[in-house]
Design a protein around this motif. Sequence first.
Motif, PDB file in Angstrom:
ATOM      1  N   LEU A 244       7.009  -3.846 -54.197  1.00  0.00           N
ATOM      2  CA  LEU A 244       5.839  -3.027 -53.934  1.00  0.00           C
ATOM      3  C   LEU A 244       6.077  -1.625 -54.471  1.00  0.00           C
ATOM      4  O   LEU A 244       7.192  -1.097 -54.357  1.00  0.00           O
ATOM      5  N   ASN A 245       5.050  -1.012 -55.048  1.00  0.00           N
ATOM      6  CA  ASN A 245       5.169   0.398 -55.400  1.00  0.00           C
ATOM      7  C   ASN A 245       4.820   1.259 -54.187  1.00  0.00           C
ATOM      8  O   ASN A 245       4.473   0.736 -53.116  1.00  0.00           O
ATOM      9  N   ARG A 246       4.890   2.581 -54.347  1.00  0.00           N
ATOM     10  CA  ARG A 246       4.697   3.451 -53.198  1.00  0.00           C
ATOM     11  C   ARG A 246       3.324   3.260 -52.569  1.00  0.00           C
ATOM     12  O   ARG A 246       3.194   3.166 -51.343  1.00  0.00           O
ATOM     13  N   GLY A 247       2.273   3.198 -53.387  1.00  0.00           N
ATOM     14  CA  GLY A 247       0.934   3.030 -52.846  1.00  0.00           C
ATOM     15  C   GLY A 247       0.769   1.717 -52.110  1.00  0.00           C
ATOM     16  O   GLY A 247       0.172   1.659 -51.024  1.00  0.00           O
ATOM     17  N   GLN A 248       1.308   0.650 -52.678  1.00  0.00           N
ATOM     18  CA  GLN A 248       1.221  -0.660 -52.029  1.00  0.00           C
ATOM     19  C   GLN A 248       2.032  -0.683 -50.742  1.00  0.00           C
ATOM     20  O   GLN A 248       1.622  -1.312 -49.746  1.00  0.00           O
TER      21      GLN A 248
END
Length: 403
Positions: free
Chosen positions: A383-387
Motif C-alpha cells: 500500500l502507498n501512503r494514501g492507501q
Amino acid sequence: MITAPSGTLQSAQQPDWPDADILATVTERLSQLPALVPLPEADALRERLAAAARGEALLLQGGHCAEEFGPRALGEAESTVTTLRQMAEIISYGAAVPVVPLGRMAGQYAKPRSSPTETRGGVQLPAYRGDSVNGLGFTAADRAHDPWRMETAYRTAARTLERIRRLPGADDEPPGAGGGADAPFPVSHEALLLDYETPLVRTDPDTGRRYAGSGHLLWIGERTRQLDGGHVAFAASVANPIGVKVGPGASADELIALTEIIDPDREPGRLTFITRMGADRVHDVLPGLIEKVEASGAKVLWVCDPMHGNTQVAPGGLKTRSLGDITAEIRAFVEIHRSLGTHPGGLHLELTGSHVTECVGGTDPVTLDDLDRNYTTACDPRLNRGQALDMAFLAADLWRPAR
C-alpha cells in the motif's frame, strides 16, 4: 516456560550457503555484537500486546514486504514510521481504543520463496531470498548466497533503529497507546534466517531468560510453522512476543499444538495469530479456527493480514493487490470476531510511506495501467501512503464502538 531448540531439527526455507567456514566466521562475529534492541523493550511490547489480547487495545503492524540495503532504506523507514503513527492516531481516535503501532522493519531482509529458482529468457538462477542472502539483480553474482550479507543486515538494522529513535516525537507514546511504553516504536520481522537469528540471542543476566536480540517481536511464516521444525523450536526458546502466520490450510489442531509449544503457560501478549485467508476463503475457514482455539483456553491475539491472501498477477505480469479484496477481508475479519464474541485484535499490512503504484484502488486510485509508473518493491506489492491512510479510516469505522 521457555525451552531450548534442538540443533538437529529440520528448518525449511534456509539458504544454500556455499562455504561452511565463512558461515561460521560470520555467525561468530554476529554473536559478539550487541543486541539490536534492549531486552526490556521486548517485555514492554509484550505487556502492550497483552492488553490487546484482552480486548483493551489494537495492534497495527506494518512496513515493507522486503527491506533493501543502501541509503534509500533509511528514508523509507522514516516515512513508513510517520505513516504508521498517523494511522494509529486515526484508528485510536475513531475507534476510541489504544493502538499499538509496530514496524515491519529493521530486520525484514529475508524472504521465503515458493520456488528455489527463477527463470528469465531461458536463464535459470537462484531465487531472490532477500538482501541478507543474495541480491535482487538477475546475475549469477547477485544471486549467489553470501553469508557476509547477514552482517550487512545487522548494521543496516542498527542504522535504521537509530534513525527511528531520532525522529521527532520518538520519545513520546503514540496517541492512545496507553501507559508503560518503554519502546515508543517497536520493530518486528519474520524470523526466517536462523543463521542470523540464533547468534543474536542474548540472555538477561538477572532473570536468565533468553531473548531474540534482533527485534522486539518476531513471527514465523506460513511456510515455516512446522510443529517439529527449527523455526517453531527457536520461537519457543526466546521470551519475545511471537507471531505466527496462519493461512487457509491451517487446522485448529495445528494452532492449538502451536500454543502448547510456544505459549504453554497461556500468557496474554506472548502469541499472536496473524491470519491471511484471502477474501474468498475467510468466511469458510476463520470461524472454526477461532472457536476451537478459544475453547482450548489459549490467550492469543488475533490479527488480520489482508495482503498475502489477496495477491494476483496483473495482465502486464506484475503482482498486485486490490483494495477491494483487502477491504473485504478486513470487514469479514471484524464481523466474524464480533459474531463469535471474540476480539478482532488488529491489522498486519505491507505498506510504505512513499507514493508507489503497486496496489490497485484507493481514494486517489491506482489503476492496472498505473502499476509500472512507480513499482519499486523488491518482492510483493505494498500500500502507498494514501492507501494506508484509507485503511486507517476504514479500521476506525469498523472498530468504532456501537452507539
